[in-house]
Design a protein around this motif. Structure first.
Motif, short mmCIF file in Angstrom:
data_model
loop_
_atom_site.label_atom_id
_atom_site.label_comp_id
_atom_site.label_asym_id
_atom_site.label_seq_id
_atom_site.Cartn_x
_atom_site.Cartn_y
_atom_site.Cartn_z
N ALA A 97 0.40 -1.07 0.57
CA ALA A 97 -0.37 0.02 0.10
C ALA A 97 0.99 1.49 -0.12
N ILE A 98 0.48 2.05 -0.93
CA ILE A 98 1.78 3.28 -0.98
C ILE A 98 0.09 4.85 -0.99
N ASP A 99 0.60 5.45 0.35
CA ASP A 99 -0.65 6.08 0.13
C ASP A 99 -1.85 6.28 0.42
N GLY A 100 -3.16 6.74 -0.19
CA GLY A 100 -4.15 6.08 -0.42
C GLY A 100 -5.59 6.35 0.35
N SER A 101 -6.26 6.28 0.43
CA SER A 101 -8.00 7.48 1.06
C SER A 101 -9.05 5.72 1.46
N ASP A 113 -8.11 -9.58 5.73
CA ASP A 113 -8.41 -10.87 6.30
C ASP A 113 -8.63 -11.91 5.82
N PHE A 114 -7.82 -11.32 4.64
CA PHE A 114 -7.75 -12.87 3.10
C PHE A 114 -6.38 -13.52 4.03
N GLY A 115 -5.52 -13.03 5.26
CA GLY A 115 -4.09 -13.23 5.08
C GLY A 115 -3.35 -12.78 4.30
N ARG A 116 -3.00 -12.35 3.88
CA ARG A 116 -1.95 -11.69 3.00
C ARG A 116 -1.23 -11.01 3.60
N PRO A 117 0.23 -10.80 3.43
CA PRO A 117 1.24 -9.68 3.76
C PRO A 117 0.85 -8.04 3.91
N VAL A 118 0.86 -7.78 3.77
CA VAL A 118 0.60 -6.09 3.78
C VAL A 118 1.62 -4.72 4.32
N ALA A 119 2.50 -4.38 3.46
CA ALA A 119 3.43 -3.32 3.71
C ALA A 119 2.84 -2.15 3.01
N GLY A 120 3.50 -1.17 4.42
CA GLY A 120 3.02 -0.19 3.65
C GLY A 120 3.48 0.89 3.21
N ILE A 121 3.82 1.92 2.98
CA ILE A 121 4.99 2.97 2.81
C ILE A 121 3.41 5.05 2.64
N ALA A 122 3.49 5.11 3.51
CA ALA A 122 3.33 6.24 3.56
C ALA A 122 1.97 6.11 3.52
N SER A 123 1.19 5.00 4.20
CA SER A 123 0.17 4.62 4.42
C SER A 123 -1.06 5.14 5.50
N HIS A 124 -1.56 3.73 5.41
CA HIS A 124 -2.82 3.82 6.90
C HIS A 124 -1.55 2.83 7.71
N ASP A 125 -1.35 3.64 9.51
CA ASP A 125 -1.16 2.64 9.97
C ASP A 125 -1.95 2.17 10.92
N VAL A 126 -2.41 0.53 10.89
CA VAL A 126 -3.28 -0.12 11.14
C VAL A 126 -2.45 -1.26 11.54
N ALA A 127 -2.99 -1.95 12.80
CA ALA A 127 -2.50 -3.13 12.96
C ALA A 127 -2.43 -4.05 12.14
N GLY A 128 -1.92 -4.61 11.92
CA GLY A 128 -1.39 -6.28 11.13
C GLY A 128 -0.03 -5.87 9.32
N VAL A 129 -0.26 -4.29 9.52
CA VAL A 129 0.25 -3.78 8.35
C VAL A 129 1.80 -3.13 8.74
N GLU A 130 2.75 -4.20 8.16
CA GLU A 130 4.28 -3.52 8.15
C GLU A 130 4.09 -1.95 7.61
#
Length: 145
Positions: A97-101, A113-130
């Protein structure tokens, strides 16, 4: 590996460069890029992937495959609007995930929810996102998860 790249449809130059680099890395490493097929993060990432020999898939909200950005190899018209966000998340074995709304946030939620690993760059800071700082770290996270 298929990796979904999600993010804002309207982005600044910095996020454009980040998304482009993510796409380059995915193409260089032989991954298939999955995205929403339109502008912003999606277009910049697809351009980067194409420039390095990668394959791109765009899952579009509309019924017209011609609405895909010029760097999408396989446009998939759905006609289901933002409900296609579920398909974008589902069809990547990992998500960057990059940026976004809110649309990006919904894709993150579906990915988790599907159990996918998620990396975030300047995106949403939520549990489960690296949260990572660089495209290299994002790609490494989803590859190693």
């Amino acid at each position: 590996m298929r990796i979904s790249v999600i993010g804002g449809g309207t982005i600044d130059e910095e996020d454009t460069a980040v998304a482009h680099r993510v796409g380059e890395l995915l193409g260089e490493r032989g991954h298939t890029l999955v995205c929403g097929g339109r502008t912003g993060v999606m277009e910049a990432a697809c351009r980067g992937a194409k420039e390095t020999g990668g394959t791109t898939i765009g899952i579009l909200p509309s019924t017209d495959p011609n609405e895909a950005n010029a760097y999408v190899d396989v446009p998939i018209a759905t006609g289901i609007g933002n409900a296609r966000n579920v398909l974008v998340a589902l069809n990547g074995e990992g998500v960057i995930a990059i940026d976004g709304s809110y649309g990006t946030l919904s894709e993150i939620a579906h990915a988790l929810d599907f159990g996918r690993p998620v990396a975030g760059i300047a995106s949403h800071d939520v549990a489960g996102v690296e949260t990572v700082e660089t495209p290299e770290a994002a790609v490494k996270h989803v590859e190693n998860a």
